[in-house]
Design a protein around this motif. Structure first.
Motif, PDB file in Angstrom:
ATOM      1  N   PRO A   3     -12.407  11.373  11.729  1.00 32.40           N
ATOM      2  CA  PRO A   3     -12.911  10.996  10.398  1.00 32.40           C
ATOM      3  C   PRO A   3     -12.056  11.498   9.239  1.00 32.40           C
ATOM      4  N   ALA A   4     -11.556  12.730   9.304  1.00 37.72           N
ATOM      5  CA  ALA A   4     -10.762  13.265   8.194  1.00 37.72           C
ATOM      6  C   ALA A   4      -9.489  12.463   7.990  1.00 37.72           C
ATOM      7  N   GLN A   5      -8.831  12.055   9.091  1.00 41.62           N
ATOM      8  CA  GLN A   5      -7.618  11.242   8.983  1.00 41.62           C
ATOM      9  C   GLN A   5      -7.929   9.865   8.412  1.00 41.62           C
ATOM     10  N   ARG A   7     -10.374   9.063   6.389  1.00 43.18           N
ATOM     11  CA  ARG A   7     -10.681   9.150   4.959  1.00 43.18           C
ATOM     12  C   ARG A   7      -9.422   9.396   4.137  1.00 43.18           C
ATOM     13  N   ASP A   8      -8.483  10.133   4.694  1.00 44.55           N
ATOM     14  CA  ASP A   8      -7.191  10.318   4.019  1.00 44.55           C
ATOM     15  C   ASP A   8      -6.477   8.986   3.868  1.00 44.55           C
ATOM     16  N   LEU A   9      -6.523   8.171   4.923  1.00 35.15           N
ATOM     17  CA  LEU A   9      -5.891   6.848   4.859  1.00 35.15           C
ATOM     18  C   LEU A   9      -6.600   5.971   3.833  1.00 35.15           C
ATOM     19  N   LEU A  10      -7.917   6.047   3.800  1.00 37.30           N
ATOM     20  CA  LEU A  10      -8.687   5.274   2.824  1.00 37.30           C
ATOM     21  C   LEU A  10      -8.250   5.634   1.407  1.00 37.30           C
ATOM     22  N   LEU A  11      -8.109   6.935   1.146  1.00 31.77           N
ATOM     23  CA  LEU A  11      -7.696   7.377  -0.186  1.00 31.77           C
ATOM     24  C   LEU A  11      -6.280   6.931  -0.509  1.00 31.77           C
ATOM     25  N   ARG A  12      -5.376   6.972   0.480  1.00 29.78           N
ATOM     26  CA  ARG A  12      -4.002   6.528   0.239  1.00 29.78           C
ATOM     27  C   ARG A  12      -3.963   5.047  -0.114  1.00 29.78           C
ATOM     28  N   GLU A  13      -4.760   4.258   0.583  1.00 32.23           N
ATOM     29  CA  GLU A  13      -4.813   2.824   0.292  1.00 32.23           C
ATOM     30  C   GLU A  13      -5.370   2.572  -1.107  1.00 32.23           C
ATOM     31  N   LEU A  14      -6.382   3.340  -1.490  1.00 28.59           N
ATOM     32  CA  LEU A  14      -6.965   3.174  -2.821  1.00 28.59           C
ATOM     33  C   LEU A  14      -5.989   3.559  -3.919  1.00 28.59           C
ATOM     34  N   ARG A  15      -5.177   4.574  -3.669  1.00 26.87           N
ATOM     35  CA  ARG A  15      -4.198   4.980  -4.685  1.00 26.87           C
ATOM     36  C   ARG A  15      -3.176   3.885  -4.935  1.00 26.87           C
ATOM     37  N   GLY A  16      -2.971   3.039  -3.948  1.00 27.11           N
ATOM     38  CA  GLY A  16      -2.024   1.949  -4.119  1.00 27.11           C
ATOM     39  C   GLY A  16      -2.611   0.738  -4.808  1.00 27.11           C
ATOM     40  N   GLU A  27     -10.834  -3.901   7.929  1.00 27.16           N
ATOM     41  CA  GLU A  27      -9.626  -4.418   8.567  1.00 27.16           C
ATOM     42  C   GLU A  27      -8.516  -3.367   8.580  1.00 27.16           C
ATOM     43  N   ILE A  28      -8.348  -2.670   7.469  1.00 25.21           N
ATOM     44  CA  ILE A  28      -7.280  -1.668   7.374  1.00 25.21           C
ATOM     45  C   ILE A  28      -7.517  -0.516   8.344  1.00 25.21           C
ATOM     46  N   LEU A  29      -8.762  -0.051   8.414  1.00 23.69           N
ATOM     47  CA  LEU A  29      -9.084   1.113   9.226  1.00 23.69           C
ATOM     48  C   LEU A  29      -9.478   0.754  10.655  1.00 23.69           C
ATOM     49  N   ASP A  30      -9.726  -0.550  10.880  1.00 25.19           N
ATOM     50  CA  ASP A  30     -10.136  -1.052  12.198  1.00 25.19           C
ATOM     51  C   ASP A  30     -11.408  -0.361  12.687  1.00 25.19           C
ATOM     52  N   VAL A  31     -12.377  -0.317  11.791  1.00 26.78           N
ATOM     53  CA  VAL A  31     -13.668   0.288  12.121  1.00 26.78           C
ATOM     54  C   VAL A  31     -14.776  -0.631  11.623  1.00 26.78           C
ATOM     55  N   SER A  32     -16.006  -0.271  11.936  1.00 21.97           N
ATOM     56  CA  SER A  32     -17.148  -1.087  11.554  1.00 21.97           C
ATOM     57  C   SER A  32     -17.511  -0.927  10.084  1.00 21.97           C
ATOM     58  N   THR A  35     -19.257   2.365   9.507  1.00 26.58           N
ATOM     59  CA  THR A  35     -18.352   3.521   9.449  1.00 26.58           C
ATOM     60  C   THR A  35     -17.683   3.621   8.087  1.00 26.58           C
ATOM     61  N   VAL A  36     -17.256   2.488   7.559  1.00 25.49           N
ATOM     62  CA  VAL A  36     -16.643   2.484   6.227  1.00 25.49           C
ATOM     63  C   VAL A  36     -17.643   2.968   5.185  1.00 25.49           C
ATOM     64  N   ARG A  37     -18.883   2.510   5.286  1.00 28.32           N
ATOM     65  CA  ARG A  37     -19.907   2.932   4.327  1.00 28.32           C
ATOM     66  C   ARG A  37     -20.133   4.438   4.402  1.00 28.32           C
ATOM     67  N   ARG A  38     -20.124   4.991   5.603  1.00 27.92           N
ATOM     68  CA  ARG A  38     -20.304   6.439   5.747  1.00 27.92           C
ATOM     69  C   ARG A  38     -19.123   7.190   5.132  1.00 27.92           C
ATOM     70  N   ASP A  39     -17.924   6.677   5.340  1.00 32.18           N
ATOM     71  CA  ASP A  39     -16.742   7.320   4.759  1.00 32.18           C
ATOM     72  C   ASP A  39     -16.792   7.280   3.232  1.00 32.18           C
ATOM     73  N   ILE A  40     -17.193   6.142   2.698  1.00 31.40           N
ATOM     74  CA  ILE A  40     -17.305   6.009   1.245  1.00 31.40           C
ATOM     75  C   ILE A  40     -18.328   7.004   0.700  1.00 31.40           C
ATOM     76  N   MET A  41     -19.459   7.118   1.378  1.00 35.19           N
ATOM     77  CA  MET A  41     -20.504   8.038   0.918  1.00 35.19           C
ATOM     78  C   MET A  41     -20.003   9.475   0.937  1.00 35.19           C
ATOM     79  N   THR A  42     -19.277   9.853   1.986  1.00 43.67           N
ATOM     80  CA  THR A  42     -18.747  11.214   2.071  1.00 43.67           C
ATOM     81  C   THR A  42     -17.765  11.493   0.950  1.00 43.67           C
ATOM     82  N   LEU A  43     -16.858  10.547   0.707  1.00 42.09           N
ATOM     83  CA  LEU A  43     -15.859  10.723  -0.349  1.00 42.09           C
ATOM     84  C   LEU A  43     -16.497  10.704  -1.732  1.00 42.09           C
ATOM     85  N   GLU A  44     -17.570   9.937  -1.866  1.00 42.36           N
ATOM     86  CA  GLU A  44     -18.269   9.907  -3.145  1.00 42.36           C
ATOM     87  C   GLU A  44     -18.955  11.242  -3.405  1.00 42.36           C
TER      88      GLU A  44
END
Length: 275
Positions: A3-5, A7-16, A27-32, A35-44
């Motif tokens: 998960p930590a990796q 979320r780091d990738l998610l943040l890198r993509e957002l910075r771009g 599609e970018i993370l190849d997850v459901s 899972t993306v919603r959980r990652d977003i909630m954690t980062l939020e």
């Protein structure tokens, strides 16, 4: 990826890109989707991103505020709806603090029927509007004048506010989020807001959803420091759930417009949905 990796990738993509949809992230993370919603909630919760309808964007830092004139021209429907919700918390004979800002300025005409009211404010426009109220004791907080925002700020203003026993303090903000709470780019505003909260039996943050997920340099108070929060229905459902999970009562108001709605329409009413 762990998960930590991810979320780091998610943040890198957002910075771009600045903003991405949930579908794109799947599609970018190849997850459901879940899972993306959980990652977003954690980062939020960490204050790094904020949810937007259908996706997510990077949290942005507020370095300055628009002028009073500029703020007074936008989001009038939302501001009036929030003001209606705030007015429901004001009772006869109470002492109320109205923080500076155009949203709380919309509360003024709604107080006209309240008898025996004492109003304390650091907003010059609010004070001028209440000068002719037939049954209000009005205190204008002194101090350094912020000309752009038509308000008094600084330690002198805070010291005066601290002299009162306040029933309800309505506090405005230029930025707020789950992790940092209410923040501001102006250090001179912090002391006044904190003094009002400390002097009040209850403190209500009145904050537009467009300001959620942004943050200023200086902290005012965590969301748990407020008795409740009033915002508008542009706040994403996931963000509203996260705020409520903190144990903070959150009232989400929905502006009601006539067909072809006009923010300037005086006949607008507001309906509310509360936690």
């Amino acid at each position: 990826m762990i998960p930590a990796q991810r979320r780091d990738l998610l943040l890198r993509e957002l910075r771009g890109t600045g903003v991405l949809s949930v579908r794109e992230l799947c599609e970018i993370l190849d997850v459901s989707h879940m899972t993306v919603r959980r990652d977003i909630m954690t980062l939020e919760e960490e204050g790094k991103v904020r949810s937007v309808p259908g996706g997510v964007e990077l949290a942005s830092q507020v370095r300055s505020e628009p002028s009073y004139r500029d703020k007074s021209r936008v989001d009038l429907a939302e501001k009036r709806a929030m003001a209606h919700a705030a007015a429901e918390l004001v009772g006869q004979g109470q002492t109320v603090y109205l923080d500076a800002g155009t949203t709380l300025g919309q509360l003024v005409p709604l107080l006209w029927h309240v008898t025996g009211l004492t109003v304390i404010t650091n907003d010059l426009t609010t004070a001028a509007s209440l000068t002719d109220h037939p049954d209000v004791t009005l205190y204008l907080v002194g101090g350094q004048i912020d000309r752009e925002n038509r308000s008094s700020i600084g330690d002198i203003a805070a010291d005066m506010v601290a002299e009162f026993n306040i029933d309800v303090a309505f506090v405005s903000t230029s930025s707020w989020d789950l992790h940092r709470g209410s923040t501001t780019p102006s250090r001179s505003k912090v002391a006044v807001k904190r003094a009002a909260m400390a002097a009040a039996s209850s403190s209500v943050l009145v904050a537009g959803a467009d300001k959620y997920g942004a943050f200023g340099t200086f902290k005012v108070a965590p969301l748990t420091g407020f008795t409740s929060v009033i915002t508008d229905d542009r706040l994403p459902d996931a963000s509203a759930r996260a705020v409520r999970e903190l144990g903070v009562p959150l009232e989400v108001v929905t502006p009601r417009r006539e067909s072809g709605g006009d923010d300037e329409a005086d006949s607008e009413e507001a309906s509310t949905a509360s936690a």
